[in-house]
Motif scaffolding. Structure first.
Motif, PDB file in Angstrom:
ATOM      1  N   PRO A   1      73.739 176.902  42.241  1.00  0.00           N
ATOM      2  CA  PRO A   1      73.781 176.028  43.413  1.00  0.00           C
ATOM      3  C   PRO A   1      72.961 176.554  44.588  1.00  0.00           C
ATOM      4  O   PRO A   1      72.362 175.777  45.343  1.00  0.00           O
ATOM      5  N   ALA A   2      72.908 177.873  44.753  1.00  0.00           N
ATOM      6  CA  ALA A   2      72.185 178.461  45.887  1.00  0.00           C
ATOM      7  C   ALA A   2      70.703 178.108  45.858  1.00  0.00           C
ATOM      8  O   ALA A   2      70.065 177.980  46.918  1.00  0.00           O
ATOM      9  N   GLN A   3      70.144 177.927  44.667  1.00  0.00           N
ATOM     10  CA  GLN A   3      68.717 177.580  44.566  1.00  0.00           C
ATOM     11  C   GLN A   3      68.456 176.194  45.142  1.00  0.00           C
ATOM     12  O   GLN A   3      67.445 175.956  45.805  1.00  0.00           O
ATOM     13  N   TYR A   4      69.369 175.273  44.888  1.00  0.00           N
ATOM     14  CA  TYR A   4      69.226 173.914  45.422  1.00  0.00           C
ATOM     15  C   TYR A   4      69.500 173.887  46.920  1.00  0.00           C
ATOM     16  O   TYR A   4      68.801 173.187  47.673  1.00  0.00           O
ATOM     17  N   ALA A   5      70.495 174.632  47.357  1.00  0.00           N
ATOM     18  CA  ALA A   5      70.807 174.696  48.784  1.00  0.00           C
ATOM     19  C   ALA A   5      69.610 175.239  49.569  1.00  0.00           C
ATOM     20  O   ALA A   5      69.256 174.719  50.639  1.00  0.00           O
ATOM     21  N   SER A   6      68.968 176.271  49.025  1.00  0.00           N
ATOM     22  CA  SER A   6      67.796 176.850  49.681  1.00  0.00           C
ATOM     23  C   SER A   6      66.671 175.824  49.793  1.00  0.00           C
ATOM     24  O   SER A   6      66.026 175.709  50.837  1.00  0.00           O
ATOM     25  N   ALA A   7      66.446 175.074  48.720  1.00  0.00           N
ATOM     26  CA  ALA A   7      65.381 174.059  48.728  1.00  0.00           C
ATOM     27  C   ALA A   7      65.669 172.954  49.738  1.00  0.00           C
ATOM     28  O   ALA A   7      64.741 172.351  50.290  1.00  0.00           O
ATOM     29  N   LEU A   8      66.944 172.699  49.999  1.00  0.00           N
ATOM     30  CA  LEU A   8      67.341 171.648  50.940  1.00  0.00           C
ATOM     31  C   LEU A   8      67.590 172.193  52.347  1.00  0.00           C
ATOM     32  O   LEU A   8      67.964 171.434  53.252  1.00  0.00           O
TER      33      LEU A   8
END
Length: 268
Positions: A176-183
């Motif tokens: 999830p952290a990868q998507y949060a970072s991208a957003l």
């Protein structure tokens, strides 16, 4: 729309494409399979099929209308994303509505430009008309959506952008952290927002994106379970098999057999 051959493949057999397809049916009865869902409808109807979705025609009777195939890169990205997120297949316009009449007019004009007196600007004209057509459809969809409070609307935008990212990065982004970072938001905010809008946490959506692609590969190809596990980002086939069964209640091979036998008995 009468011919079941499109390009170099038979659209009555399960397949997928790297382009979008837009169908406007003005008469006929239809039964299709799109990503393991049976869709049945009669005219008038508007149907969108997006890249990588496995689909085929099961049955069609007395069809009349238009089918347009187009490269996603040729159209407005915001409009295309709205269609992918919001359209319900099939979209059923009222036959006497101004919207339906406008759809027919634009489709007919695109066909005429393509067939009658082509010149060096014909393709540019068709691209412009296609964008106008998609914007017309997007506007009609938006007009039927309930008005959302600003806070709820922000949550939906985050959810839709997150879902878009899962479709693009399901193979390599498992955290999830990868998507949060991208957003550009925190992981907890992403998870809270997605769960409040969809009822499921971020991790479930990440898994579902991988499993959907695995379903398509099981259905459409003869690749082994090990090969498919790798294709969707899992190096350990045993873990993949357990995850697949957790999500679908079937093992990968049970899924392959069930859906091939159900929808296309002669596939193998």
């Amino acid at each position: 729309m009468e011919d079941k051959k499109e390009g170099n493949h038979d659209i009555s057999k399960p397949h997928r494409d790297n382009h979008c397809q837009l169908m406007l049916a003005i008469s006929g009865k239809f039964k299709l399979n799109i990503d393991f869902e049976i869709i049945e409808f009669t005219e008038p109807a508007l149907l969108c099929i997006f890249p990588e979705e496995v689909h085929h025609i099961i049955e069609v009777k007395d069809p009349k209308g238009w089918m347009i195939s187009f490269d996603p890169s040729l159209v407005n990205k915001e409009v295309l994303q709205l269609l992918e997120n919001k359209i319900n297949n099939p979209f059923l316009p009222q036959q006497e509505s101004a919207f339906f009449k406008q759809l027919v007019m634009v489709m007919d004009l695109i066909e005429k430009v393509q067939l009658e007196n082509p010149n060096i600007y014909s393709q540019k004209t068709i691209h412009s008309l296609l964008n106008a057509l998609l914007s017309l459809i997007a506007g009609e969809i938006i007009s039927h959506l309930p008005l959302e409070k600003e806070k709820e609307n922000r949550g939906i935008i985050i959810k839709e952008n997150f879902i878009k990212l899962t479709k693009e990065h399901y193979k390599t982004w498992k955290q999830p952290a990868q998507y949060a970072s991208a957003l550009s938001i925190s992981t907890s905010h992403l998870n809270d927002t997605v769960k409040s809008v969809t009822g499921s946490p971020v991790s479930v959506h990440i898994q579902e994106a991988s499993i959907m692609e695995a379903k398509r590969l099981l259905y459409f190809t003869d690749n082994t379970v090990r090969e498919i596990a790798y294709e969707v980002g899992y190096d350990e086939p045993v873990y993949f098999g357990k995850l697949f069964k957790k999500v679908t209640n079937l093992t990968p091979l049970e899924f392959r057999k069930k859906f091939r036998d159900q929808d296309y008995p002669s596939l193998h």
